[in-house]
Design a protein around this motif. Structure first.
Motif, PDB file in Angstrom:
ATOM      1  N   PHE A  89       0.793  -1.232   0.000  1.00 27.54           N
ATOM      2  CA  PHE A  89       0.000   0.000   0.000  1.00 27.54           C
ATOM      3  C   PHE A  89       0.828   1.287   0.000  1.00 27.54           C
ATOM      4  O   PHE A  89       0.311   2.353  -0.297  1.00 27.54           O
ATOM      5  N   LEU A  90       2.123   1.182   0.327  1.00 32.73           N
ATOM      6  CA  LEU A  90       2.959   2.387   0.286  1.00 32.73           C
ATOM      7  C   LEU A  90       3.382   2.678  -1.149  1.00 32.73           C
ATOM      8  O   LEU A  90       3.717   1.768  -1.890  1.00 32.73           O
ATOM      9  N   PRO A  91       3.368   3.948  -1.543  1.00 30.69           N
ATOM     10  CA  PRO A  91       3.817   4.291  -2.895  1.00 30.69           C
ATOM     11  C   PRO A  91       5.297   3.971  -3.075  1.00 30.69           C
ATOM     12  O   PRO A  91       6.078   3.956  -2.117  1.00 30.69           O
ATOM     13  N   GLU A  92       5.682   3.712  -4.323  1.00 28.79           N
ATOM     14  CA  GLU A  92       7.049   3.315  -4.625  1.00 28.79           C
ATOM     15  C   GLU A  92       8.073   4.357  -4.163  1.00 28.79           C
ATOM     16  O   GLU A  92       9.158   4.010  -3.703  1.00 28.79           O
ATOM     17  N   SER A  93       7.710   5.642  -4.276  1.00 30.69           N
ATOM     18  CA  SER A  93       8.657   6.688  -3.872  1.00 30.69           C
ATOM     19  C   SER A  93       8.964   6.618  -2.376  1.00 30.69           C
ATOM     20  O   SER A  93      10.091   6.881  -1.950  1.00 30.69           O
ATOM     21  N   ALA A  94       7.966   6.261  -1.567  1.00 36.70           N
ATOM     22  CA  ALA A  94       8.174   6.130  -0.129  1.00 36.70           C
ATOM     23  C   ALA A  94       9.066   4.930   0.181  1.00 36.70           C
ATOM     24  O   ALA A  94       9.958   4.994   1.033  1.00 36.70           O
ATOM     25  N   LEU A  95       8.818   3.835  -0.529  1.00 36.06           N
ATOM     26  CA  LEU A  95       9.640   2.646  -0.353  1.00 36.06           C
ATOM     27  C   LEU A  95      11.081   2.914  -0.778  1.00 36.06           C
ATOM     28  O   LEU A  95      12.031   2.458  -0.146  1.00 36.06           O
ATOM     29  N   GLN A  96      11.241   3.682  -1.857  1.00 34.71           N
ATOM     30  CA  GLN A  96      12.586   3.986  -2.347  1.00 34.71           C
ATOM     31  C   GLN A  96      13.351   4.859  -1.361  1.00 34.71           C
ATOM     32  O   GLN A  96      14.556   4.678  -1.162  1.00 34.71           O
ATOM     33  N   SER A  97      12.661   5.805  -0.727  1.00 33.77           N
ATOM     34  CA  SER A  97      13.340   6.655   0.260  1.00 33.77           C
ATOM     35  C   SER A  97      13.788   5.821   1.461  1.00 33.77           C
ATOM     36  O   SER A  97      14.867   6.048   2.020  1.00 33.77           O
ATOM     37  N   LEU A  98      12.974   4.839   1.851  1.00 34.67           N
ATOM     38  CA  LEU A  98      13.342   3.959   2.955  1.00 34.67           C
ATOM     39  C   LEU A  98      14.532   3.090   2.560  1.00 34.67           C
ATOM     40  O   LEU A  98      15.457   2.891   3.350  1.00 34.67           O
ATOM     41  N   ALA A  99      14.520   2.605   1.320  1.00 33.97           N
ATOM     42  CA  ALA A  99      15.643   1.796   0.826  1.00 33.97           C
ATOM     43  C   ALA A  99      16.927   2.625   0.810  1.00 33.97           C
ATOM     44  O   ALA A  99      18.000   2.139   1.194  1.00 33.97           O
ATOM     45  N   SER A 100      16.836   3.877   0.399  1.00 38.09           N
ATOM     46  CA  SER A 100      18.011   4.751   0.349  1.00 38.09           C
ATOM     47  C   SER A 100      18.547   5.027   1.752  1.00 38.09           C
ATOM     48  O   SER A 100      19.761   5.046   1.976  1.00 38.09           O
ATOM     49  N   ALA A 101      17.627   5.247   2.693  1.00 41.08           N
ATOM     50  CA  ALA A 101      18.042   5.501   4.079  1.00 41.08           C
ATOM     51  C   ALA A 101      18.771   4.292   4.660  1.00 41.08           C
ATOM     52  O   ALA A 101      19.813   4.428   5.313  1.00 41.08           O
ATOM     53  N   LEU A 102      18.235   3.113   4.406  1.00 48.23           N
ATOM     54  CA  LEU A 102      18.853   1.897   4.919  1.00 48.23           C
ATOM     55  C   LEU A 102      20.176   1.608   4.219  1.00 48.23           C
ATOM     56  O   LEU A 102      21.112   1.095   4.827  1.00 48.23           O
ATOM     57  N   HIS A 103      20.253   1.946   2.931  1.00 40.75           N
ATOM     58  CA  HIS A 103      21.512   1.783   2.199  1.00 40.75           C
ATOM     59  C   HIS A 103      22.593   2.665   2.824  1.00 40.75           C
ATOM     60  O   HIS A 103      23.714   2.204   3.080  1.00 40.75           O
ATOM     61  N   LEU A 104      22.259   3.919   3.067  1.00 39.01           N
ATOM     62  CA  LEU A 104      23.221   4.846   3.670  1.00 39.01           C
ATOM     63  C   LEU A 104      23.598   4.393   5.074  1.00 39.01           C
ATOM     64  O   LEU A 104      24.773   4.450   5.464  1.00 39.01           O
ATOM     65  N   ASN A 105      22.621   3.916   5.827  1.00 40.97           N
ATOM     66  CA  ASN A 105      22.856   3.429   7.186  1.00 40.97           C
ATOM     67  C   ASN A 105      23.797   2.222   7.176  1.00 40.97           C
ATOM     68  O   ASN A 105      24.733   2.128   7.969  1.00 40.97           O
ATOM     69  N   THR A 106      23.552   1.294   6.238  1.00 46.23           N
ATOM     70  CA  THR A 106      24.380   0.092   6.123  1.00 46.23           C
ATOM     71  C   THR A 106      25.797   0.431   5.681  1.00 46.23           C
ATOM     72  O   THR A 106      26.782  -0.079   6.223  1.00 46.23           O
ATOM     73  N   LEU A 107      25.895   1.308   4.704  1.00 41.68           N
ATOM     74  CA  LEU A 107      27.199   1.742   4.196  1.00 41.68           C
ATOM     75  C   LEU A 107      28.003   2.429   5.303  1.00 41.68           C
ATOM     76  O   LEU A 107      29.208   2.190   5.458  1.00 41.68           O
ATOM     77  N   SER A 108      27.338   3.268   6.072  1.00 43.76           N
ATOM     78  CA  SER A 108      28.001   3.993   7.155  1.00 43.76           C
ATOM     79  C   SER A 108      28.486   3.027   8.236  1.00 43.76           C
ATOM     80  O   SER A 108      29.594   3.191   8.781  1.00 43.76           O
ATOM     81  N   PHE A 109      27.679   2.018   8.533  1.00 42.08           N
ATOM     82  CA  PHE A 109      28.084   1.044   9.560  1.00 42.08           C
ATOM     83  C   PHE A 109      29.306   0.261   9.087  1.00 42.08           C
ATOM     84  O   PHE A 109      30.219  -0.026   9.872  1.00 42.08           O
ATOM     85  N   GLU A 110      29.334  -0.083   7.813  1.00 40.40           N
ATOM     86  CA  GLU A 110      30.477  -0.794   7.243  1.00 40.40           C
ATOM     87  C   GLU A 110      31.758   0.033   7.405  1.00 40.40           C
ATOM     88  O   GLU A 110      32.817  -0.482   7.801  1.00 40.40           O
ATOM     89  N   GLN A 144      31.078   6.835  -2.260  1.00 42.59           N
ATOM     90  CA  GLN A 144      29.724   6.305  -2.422  1.00 42.59           C
ATOM     91  C   GLN A 144      28.824   6.774  -1.279  1.00 42.59           C
ATOM     92  O   GLN A 144      27.655   7.116  -1.494  1.00 42.59           O
ATOM     93  N   GLN A 145      29.369   6.810  -0.068  1.00 39.14           N
ATOM     94  CA  GLN A 145      28.610   7.294   1.091  1.00 39.14           C
ATOM     95  C   GLN A 145      28.183   8.743   0.889  1.00 39.14           C
ATOM     96  O   GLN A 145      27.020   9.105   1.139  1.00 39.14           O
TER      97      GLN A 145
END
Length: 231
Positions: A89-110, A144-145
């Motif tokens: 039910f969430l629009p794709e743009s909202a899902l993409q922003s969440l994916a980007s946030a988690l990508h940045l979070n994961t990259l930063s933790f690495e 990349q970060q």
């Protein structure tokens, strides 16, 4: 399952695996120390942005929700548990922003993980951090970060333009609490609020990226002085 949903699941798995490795290696205290110092450094480096009412919430969101020494495990568990339903039910743009946030979070933790290994038994300060930064030799990942700061900022700017998103977040807060996913809801709400009144997102993102890129270039150049502030 959408591409964004697949990315979300992949990033959640990635950071969970790294956290398990860090725990077993006894590195989590070092990682938290690195993250705490970085938060102070970021706030000092971008103080001119932080002092502006228009940009302050966005600075706080990036520092506290993506770079800080906070335990995000509950939020990540919420996402992993509910993302199959959310994706319907969430629009794709909202899902993409969440994916980007988690990508940045994961990259930063690495990157924090690599720094923490270099700083075992050492106090984190501008000099030890700079030495560890160079020794990690992961400049491509650092770039990349920095690039992903723009990606996330652009994605969040797109989400806040969505018609009815403010009302959707407001009315879903109580159901989210009942469903046991309040941590996830608060993360989404903070992201929305931090960019709601920012105007042209590039007015915020471009100076931040330029500053971070400048610091990176100075750190990796042995002929230039240490650009890090004393925090």
């Amino acid at each position: 399952m959408s591409d964004s949903t697949k990315q979300i699941i992949r990033h959640l798995h990635g950071i969970s695996t790294m956290q398990e490795i860090a725990e077993k290696a006894g590195l989590m205290p070092n990682i938290r120390a690195v993250q705490a110092w970085q938060c102070k450094r970021l706030l000092t480096s971008h103080q001119h942005m932080y002092q502006q009412k228009r940009f302050k919430p966005a600075v706080e969101f990036f520092i506290n929700e993506l770079y800080g020494p906070n335990d995000f495990s509950q939020r990540d568990q919420d996402i992993a548990r509910i993302i199959p339903k959310m994706s319907r039910f969430l629009p794709e743009s909202a899902l993409q922003s969440l994916a980007s946030a988690l990508h940045l979070n994961t990259l930063s933790f690495e990157l924090d993980f690599d720094l923490a290994k270099e700083l075992v038994g050492t106090e984190v300060n501008r000099d030890t951090y700079a030495t560890a930064y160079v020794n990690c030799n992961n400049h491509a990942t650092r770039q990349q970060q920095i690039d992903y700061i723009r990606t996330l900022g652009t994605d969040l700017a797109d989400v806040v333009k969505m018609k009815g998103i403010s009302s959707l977040l407001f009315i879903s807060r109580k159901p989210a609490k009942v469903a046991g996913v309040l941590a996830l809801h608060e993360f989404l709400e903070k992201g929305f609020k931090s960019f709601k009144n920012i105007g042209n997102v590039n007015d915020f993102i471009t100076p931040v990226i330029n500053k971070e890129h400048q610091i990176m270039q100075q750190l990796i150049n042995p002929n230039l002085p240490n650009p890090l502030p004393d925090v």
